[in-house]
Design an enzyme around this catalytic site. Structure first.
Site, PDB file in Angstrom:
ATOM      1  N   LYS A 145     -20.302 -16.356   8.217  1.00 12.89           N
ATOM      2  CA  LYS A 145     -19.144 -16.561   7.364  1.00 12.89           C
ATOM      3  C   LYS A 145     -19.280 -17.374   6.141  1.00 12.89           C
ATOM      4  CE  LYS A 145     -16.117 -17.313  11.372  1.00 12.89           C
ATOM      5  NZ  LYS A 145     -15.412 -18.359  11.998  1.00 12.89           N
ATOM      6  N   SER A 159     -13.594 -17.512  -3.025  1.00  9.07           N
ATOM      7  CA  SER A 159     -14.022 -16.616  -1.811  1.00  9.07           C
ATOM      8  C   SER A 159     -15.312 -16.007  -2.223  1.00  9.07           C
ATOM      9  CB  SER A 159     -13.037 -15.597  -1.682  1.00  9.07           C
ATOM     10  OG  SER A 159     -13.676 -14.537  -0.744  1.00  9.07           O
ATOM     11  N   ALA A 160     -16.264 -15.745  -1.267  1.00  7.44           N
ATOM     12  CA  ALA A 160     -17.460 -15.120  -1.487  1.00  7.44           C
ATOM     13  C   ALA A 160     -17.178 -13.690  -1.679  1.00  7.44           C
ATOM     14  CB  ALA A 160     -18.571 -15.403  -0.341  1.00  7.44           C
ATOM     15  N   LYS A 216     -22.264 -19.156  -1.044  1.00  2.92           N
ATOM     16  CA  LYS A 216     -22.114 -20.364  -0.223  1.00  2.92           C
ATOM     17  C   LYS A 216     -23.368 -20.510   0.547  1.00  2.92           C
ATOM     18  CE  LYS A 216     -17.138 -19.775  -0.313  1.00  2.92           C
ATOM     19  NZ  LYS A 216     -16.015 -19.549   0.401  1.00  2.92           N
ATOM     20  N   ASP A 219     -10.558 -21.108   0.454  1.00  2.00           N
ATOM     21  CA  ASP A 219     -11.158 -19.785   0.994  1.00  2.00           C
ATOM     22  C   ASP A 219     -10.297 -18.863   1.412  1.00  2.00           C
ATOM     23  OD1 ASP A 219     -13.490 -18.379   1.816  1.00  2.00           O
ATOM     24  OD2 ASP A 219     -12.977 -19.091   3.740  1.00  2.00           O
ATOM     25  N   LEU A 220     -10.536 -17.505   1.431  1.00  2.00           N
ATOM     26  CA  LEU A 220      -9.660 -16.533   1.718  1.00  2.00           C
ATOM     27  C   LEU A 220      -9.957 -16.047   3.202  1.00  2.00           C
ATOM     28  CD1 LEU A 220      -7.702 -14.224   0.842  1.00  2.00           C
ATOM     29  CD2 LEU A 220      -9.719 -12.843   0.110  1.00  2.00           C
ATOM     30  N   ASP A 221     -11.005 -15.566   3.570  1.00  6.37           N
ATOM     31  CA  ASP A 221     -11.318 -14.896   4.904  1.00  6.37           C
ATOM     32  C   ASP A 221     -11.579 -15.759   5.796  1.00  6.37           C
ATOM     33  OD1 ASP A 221     -11.907 -12.203   4.196  1.00  6.37           O
ATOM     34  OD2 ASP A 221     -13.791 -12.973   3.080  1.00  6.37           O
ATOM     35  N   GLU A 239     -11.700 -24.450   4.141  1.00 10.38           N
ATOM     36  CA  GLU A 239     -12.697 -23.677   4.501  1.00 10.38           C
ATOM     37  C   GLU A 239     -12.680 -23.443   6.160  1.00 10.38           C
ATOM     38  OE1 GLU A 239     -15.198 -21.608   4.130  1.00 10.38           O
ATOM     39  OE2 GLU A 239     -15.236 -21.441   1.961  1.00 10.38           O
ATOM     40  N   ASP A 240     -13.212 -22.252   6.440  1.00  9.88           N
ATOM     41  CA  ASP A 240     -13.562 -21.920   7.688  1.00  9.88           C
ATOM     42  C   ASP A 240     -14.821 -21.717   7.981  1.00  9.88           C
ATOM     43  OD1 ASP A 240     -13.594 -19.532   6.678  1.00  9.88           O
ATOM     44  OD2 ASP A 240     -13.294 -18.433   8.288  1.00  9.88           O
ATOM     45  N   THR A 261      -9.356 -11.909   8.357  1.00 13.62           N
ATOM     46  CA  THR A 261     -10.128 -10.905   8.515  1.00 13.62           C
ATOM     47  C   THR A 261     -11.635 -11.039   9.212  1.00 13.62           C
ATOM     48  OG1 THR A 261     -11.068 -12.064   6.629  1.00 13.62           O
ATOM     49  CG2 THR A 261      -9.574 -10.175   6.025  1.00 13.62           C
TER      50      THR A 261
HETATM   51  C1  BG6 Z   1     -17.043 -14.359   2.638  1.00 14.35           C
HETATM   52  C2  BG6 Z   1     -16.814 -13.798   4.300  1.00 14.35           C
HETATM   53  O1  BG6 Z   1     -15.466 -14.713   2.810  1.00 14.35           O
HETATM   54  O2  BG6 Z   1     -16.851 -12.926   2.210  1.00 14.35           O
HETATM   55  C3  BG6 Z   1     -18.249 -13.140   4.835  1.00 14.35           C
HETATM   56  O3  BG6 Z   1     -16.602 -15.058   5.122  1.00 14.35           O
HETATM   57  C4  BG6 Z   1     -18.465 -11.972   3.769  1.00 14.35           C
HETATM   58  O4  BG6 Z   1     -18.247 -12.786   6.060  1.00 14.35           O
HETATM   59  C5  BG6 Z   1     -18.361 -12.502   2.349  1.00 14.35           C
HETATM   60  O5  BG6 Z   1     -19.734 -11.362   3.876  1.00 14.35           O
HETATM   61  C6  BG6 Z   1     -18.366 -11.311   1.396  1.00 14.35           C
HETATM   62  O6  BG6 Z   1     -17.372 -10.541   1.512  1.00 14.35           O
HETATM   63  P1  BG6 Z   1     -17.259  -8.999   1.122  1.00 14.35           P
HETATM   64  O7  BG6 Z   1     -15.752  -8.583   1.331  1.00 14.35           O
HETATM   65  O8  BG6 Z   1     -17.591  -9.018  -0.482  1.00 14.35           O
HETATM   66  O9  BG6 Z   1     -18.263  -7.948   1.728  1.00 14.35           O
HETATM   67 MG    MG Z   2     -13.929 -17.870   5.125  1.00 15.18          MG
END
Ligand code: BG6
Ligand code: MG
Length: 225
Positions: free
Chosen positions: A46, A115-116, A146, A10-12, A170-171, A18
């Site tokens: 998240k 990542s989402a 997710k 996962d990224l964030d 994953e967090d 972030t």
């Molecule tokens: C996820 C974050 O990685 O991405 C969420 O944990 C975030 O908080 C989601 O809403 C979508 O991110 P973005 O950058 O497309 O708004």
């Molecule tokens: Mg995350």
């Protein structure tokens, strides 16, 4: 099998810090619609897409808005968020990440992003990791947020491995569920109370190494690193 074939990150909140920027931007939207919102509630956002996150905030206040209005909120949230993250540098990479990536590469274990976030390409570029991952699946390429496992299943497929051959890092509560429902092992990054569905939970990636992965794959009892 004593080692996974791939790790899907996962990224964030796993690779880059972030989470506070997302929180600040969502808090601004929650304040605007008059809904109480704190860091504990932010846990539920998240891993969740922008649109579904705004819907969640509105549902906390039983507020009805049209899809167009929700879309407008998400655009404002994103501009606050992008303003904050555009100044990110490699120093925002979380502890242990670079060493762990080096270890995986040295052991021929493929690495991918799941990542989402639609901001994934920009974030990876800011922190200098845009050429590092073999496969990147992000919010621009998925239709289901997710906890649906789509993002990780796509990652495994594009890497050419079975889900059971992949470990997810994953967090998010939603991300851990996505990994487990997708048939993957999952290392939770954060609090064991919050990420109780993960196979093992660590504070950060500092102590995650090859022996740790071997233990995860041989089902040895794992203790928090
Ligand atoms: C996820 C974050 O990685 O991405 C969420 O944990 C975030 O908080 C989601 O809403 C979508 O991110 P973005 O950058 O497309 O708004
Ligand atoms: Mg995350």
């Amino acid at each position: 099998m004593s080692l996974p074939k791939a790790c899907i990150f996962d990224l964030d909140g796993v690779i880059v810090d972030t989470v506070p920027a997302h929180y600040t931007a969502w808090k601004a939207m929650a304040d605007e619609v008059g809904v109480p919102f704190d860091e504990k509630e932010n846990e539920n956002l998240k891993g969740v897409s922008r649109f579904d996150s705004m819907k969640h905030i509105l549902s906390l206040g039983n507020i009805e808005k049209s899809d167009e209005e929700i879309q407008a909120y998400t655009e404002r949230k994103n501009s606050i968020y992008v303003d904050i993250i555009s100044s990110m540098t490699p120093s925002d990479i979380l502890p242990g990440v670079i060493d762990f990536i080096d270890t995986l590469e040295a052991n021929d274990i493929a690495i991918a992003i799941g990542s989402a976030s639609k901001n994934t390409p920009q974030i990876l570029k800011c922190v200098g990791l845009d050429k590092v991952f073999k496969v990147i699946v992000d919010g621009n390429q998925i239709t289901k947020s997710k906890p649906n496992p789509e993002v990780f299943l796509k990652g495994a497929e594009r890497l050419g491995f079975q889900p059971k051959e992949c470990v997810v890092l994953e967090d998010a509560i939603s991300g851990v569920k996505a990994a487990k429902d997708g048939g993957m092992k999952c290392i939770g990054v954060g609090s064991p109370e919050v990420l109780s569905q993960a196979d093992i939970v660590v504070d950060d990636l500092t102590n995650v190494d090859i022996d740790f992965l071997k233990a995860l794959y041989s089902n040895e009892e794992l203790h928090q690193a």
